[in-house]
Each structure stands twice: as C-alpha cells, then as structure tokens.
Design a protein around this motif. Structure first.
Motif, PDB file in Angstrom:
ATOM      1  N   ARG A  13       0.869  -1.184   0.000  1.00 28.81           N
ATOM      2  CA  ARG A  13       0.000   0.000   0.000  1.00 28.81           C
ATOM      3  C   ARG A  13       0.904   1.231   0.000  1.00 28.81           C
ATOM      4  NH1 ARG A  13      -1.652  -3.339   3.877  1.00 28.81           N
ATOM      5  NH2 ARG A  13      -3.546  -4.498   3.457  1.00 28.81           N
ATOM      6  N   CYS A  14       0.487   2.261  -0.725  1.00 31.78           N
ATOM      7  CA  CYS A  14       1.308   3.464  -0.831  1.00 31.78           C
ATOM      8  C   CYS A  14       0.594   4.665  -0.222  1.00 31.78           C
ATOM      9  CB  CYS A  14       1.643   3.733  -2.299  1.00 31.78           C
ATOM     10  SG  CYS A  14       0.209   4.180  -3.319  1.00 31.78           S
ATOM     11  N   ARG A  15       1.217   5.825  -0.327  1.00 33.03           N
ATOM     12  CA  ARG A  15       0.615   7.039   0.234  1.00 33.03           C
ATOM     13  C   ARG A  15      -0.654   7.453  -0.502  1.00 33.03           C
ATOM     14  NH1 ARG A  15       4.844  11.824  -1.290  1.00 33.03           N
ATOM     15  NH2 ARG A  15       6.057  10.643   0.182  1.00 33.03           N
ATOM     16  N   HIS A  16      -0.830   6.982  -1.736  1.00 33.64           N
ATOM     17  CA  HIS A  16      -2.000   7.362  -2.527  1.00 33.64           C
ATOM     18  C   HIS A  16      -3.178   6.416  -2.340  1.00 33.64           C
ATOM     19  CE1 HIS A  16       1.684   8.718  -4.668  1.00 33.64           C
ATOM     20  NE2 HIS A  16       1.054   9.867  -4.505  1.00 33.64           N
ATOM     21  N   TYR A  17      -2.890   5.140  -2.204  1.00 37.99           N
ATOM     22  CA  TYR A  17      -3.929   4.108  -2.059  1.00 37.99           C
ATOM     23  C   TYR A  17      -3.552   3.215  -0.890  1.00 37.99           C
ATOM     24  CZ  TYR A  17      -5.200   5.743  -6.683  1.00 37.99           C
ATOM     25  OH  TYR A  17      -5.564   6.537  -7.740  1.00 37.99           O
ATOM     26  N   HIS A  18      -4.336   3.275   0.179  1.00 39.36           N
ATOM     27  CA  HIS A  18      -3.911   2.586   1.395  1.00 39.36           C
ATOM     28  C   HIS A  18      -5.050   1.974   2.204  1.00 39.36           C
ATOM     29  CE1 HIS A  18      -4.912   6.558   2.970  1.00 39.36           C
ATOM     30  NE2 HIS A  18      -4.101   7.021   2.051  1.00 39.36           N
ATOM     31  N   THR A  19      -6.098   1.516   1.508  1.00 42.05           N
ATOM     32  CA  THR A  19      -7.133   0.783   2.235  1.00 42.05           C
ATOM     33  C   THR A  19      -6.661  -0.667   2.393  1.00 42.05           C
ATOM     34  OG1 THR A  19      -8.358  -0.005   0.296  1.00 42.05           O
ATOM     35  CG2 THR A  19      -8.912   2.207   1.129  1.00 42.05           C
ATOM     36  N   ALA A  20      -7.392  -1.434   3.167  1.00 43.68           N
ATOM     37  CA  ALA A  20      -7.026  -2.831   3.401  1.00 43.68           C
ATOM     38  C   ALA A  20      -6.924  -3.626   2.101  1.00 43.68           C
ATOM     39  CB  ALA A  20      -8.036  -3.481   4.339  1.00 43.68           C
ATOM     40  N   ARG A  21      -7.697  -3.232   1.096  1.00 41.06           N
ATOM     41  CA  ARG A  21      -7.716  -3.982  -0.168  1.00 41.06           C
ATOM     42  C   ARG A  21      -6.782  -3.432  -1.245  1.00 41.06           C
ATOM     43  NH1 ARG A  21     -13.614  -6.275  -1.503  1.00 41.06           N
ATOM     44  NH2 ARG A  21     -13.947  -7.390   0.432  1.00 41.06           N
ATOM     45  N   ASP A  22      -6.035  -2.395  -0.950  1.00 40.61           N
ATOM     46  CA  ASP A  22      -5.109  -1.812  -1.922  1.00 40.61           C
ATOM     47  C   ASP A  22      -3.767  -2.552  -1.895  1.00 40.61           C
ATOM     48  OD1 ASP A  22      -6.699   0.243  -3.088  1.00 40.61           O
ATOM     49  OD2 ASP A  22      -6.437   1.430  -1.271  1.00 40.61           O
ATOM     50  N   ILE A  23      -3.803  -3.805  -2.329  1.00 43.67           N
ATOM     51  CA  ILE A  23      -2.599  -4.644  -2.247  1.00 43.67           C
ATOM     52  C   ILE A  23      -2.128  -5.161  -3.610  1.00 43.67           C
ATOM     53  CG2 ILE A  23      -3.004  -5.336   0.141  1.00 43.67           C
ATOM     54  CD1 ILE A  23      -4.069  -8.031  -1.013  1.00 43.67           C
ATOM     55  N   ALA A  24      -2.681  -4.672  -4.684  1.00 38.97           N
ATOM     56  CA  ALA A  24      -2.254  -5.097  -6.018  1.00 38.97           C
ATOM     57  C   ALA A  24      -1.269  -4.079  -6.580  1.00 38.97           C
ATOM     58  CB  ALA A  24      -3.456  -5.222  -6.945  1.00 38.97           C
ATOM     59  N   ALA A  25      -0.119  -4.571  -7.008  1.00 41.97           N
ATOM     60  CA  ALA A  25       0.867  -3.722  -7.675  1.00 41.97           C
ATOM     61  C   ALA A  25       0.822  -4.045  -9.167  1.00 41.97           C
ATOM     62  CB  ALA A  25       2.251  -3.981  -7.113  1.00 41.97           C
ATOM     63  N   LEU A  26       0.976  -3.018  -9.998  1.00 39.08           N
ATOM     64  CA  LEU A  26       0.841  -3.181 -11.431  1.00 39.08           C
ATOM     65  C   LEU A  26       2.165  -2.937 -12.146  1.00 39.08           C
ATOM     66  CD1 LEU A  26      -2.135  -3.833 -11.982  1.00 39.08           C
ATOM     67  CD2 LEU A  26      -1.984  -2.199 -10.139  1.00 39.08           C
ATOM     68  N   LYS A  27       2.372  -3.661 -13.222  1.00 39.06           N
ATOM     69  CA  LYS A  27       3.631  -3.609 -13.958  1.00 39.06           C
ATOM     70  C   LYS A  27       3.586  -2.566 -15.069  1.00 39.06           C
ATOM     71  CE  LYS A  27       6.833  -7.029 -15.705  1.00 39.06           C
ATOM     72  NZ  LYS A  27       6.917  -8.446 -16.136  1.00 39.06           N
ATOM     73  N   CYS A  28       4.609  -1.751 -15.118  1.00 41.89           N
ATOM     74  CA  CYS A  28       4.761  -0.772 -16.195  1.00 41.89           C
ATOM     75  C   CYS A  28       5.392  -1.473 -17.399  1.00 41.89           C
ATOM     76  CB  CYS A  28       5.637   0.386 -15.744  1.00 41.89           C
ATOM     77  SG  CYS A  28       6.064   1.540 -17.074  1.00 41.89           S
ATOM     78  N   GLN A  29       4.787  -1.320 -18.550  1.00 43.41           N
ATOM     79  CA  GLN A  29       5.290  -1.961 -19.766  1.00 43.41           C
ATOM     80  C   GLN A  29       6.675  -1.441 -20.144  1.00 43.41           C
ATOM     81  OE1 GLN A  29       3.490  -4.451 -21.209  1.00 43.41           O
ATOM     82  NE2 GLN A  29       5.181  -4.841 -22.556  1.00 43.41           N
TER      83      GLN A  29
END
Length: 99
Positions: A13-29
């Motif tokens: 979780r980061c400073r922008h998205y930090h709820t309990a469910r904000d646990i997906a990290a996305l890959k930059c192409q």
C-alpha cells in the motif's frame, strides 16, 4: 518480488492508495517494474506509466503474498494464491494499467 512506490507498507500500500484492499501492484510496460500505483511510478521514474499489453503474462503482483498473476486472475477480485481481496474500485483505473 520487488514493488516500488512512495511510503510503502509491507503489503505494497502506498501514500496514494492505502485501504485494506489496496494490495495489487501493477507492472509498467516500459520499465518492467511493479508499482503500487501509477502516481508513485510517475513520481519516481523519468517516463510515464505505460499500461501492460495483452501479451504481458504477469502484469499484477499481490502485495500480500508477492506472487505474480495474469490479468484474468486479477480480475476475479482476489489473489488466486492467498485469497486476499483486491479493491473493487481499481476497475476505475483499468485503462491506466491495461491496454
């Protein structure tokens, strides 16, 4: 698996998205790194976040168990390995993360 972002906790979780469910990290192409969110990416890299193509096999990283997964697995709304749920509002950013 490494994940990048600003003020990350142990489940990405980061400073922008930090709820309990904000646990997906996305890959930059472009840089092929997993980021907690596109805002973190754009703050830390010299290029803008580029959505993963359909050819990308593993565009998502679960912050809870650190396993990578396909787009289809991610769209089920929970990690197929640890069963932790993802934020359903992430669908609002689908166009940013997936092409």
């Amino acid at each position: 698996m490494d994940c990048f972002g600003l003020d990350l906790d142990k489940e990405t979780r980061c400073r922008h998205y930090h709820t309990a469910r904000d646990i997906a990290a996305l890959k930059c192409q472009t840089c092929q790194k997993y980021y907690a969110c596109y805002i973190c990416h754009d703050s830390l890299e010299s290029h803008s976040f580029k959505a993963s193509s359909k050819a990308e096999a593993y565009p998502v990283l679960c912050g809870a168990c650190r396993k990578v997964m396909s787009r289809l697995a991610y769209e089920k709304g929970y990690c197929p390995y640890c069963s932790k749920p993802f934020n359903p509002k992430c669908s609002a950013h689908k166009a940013i993360y997936f092409s």
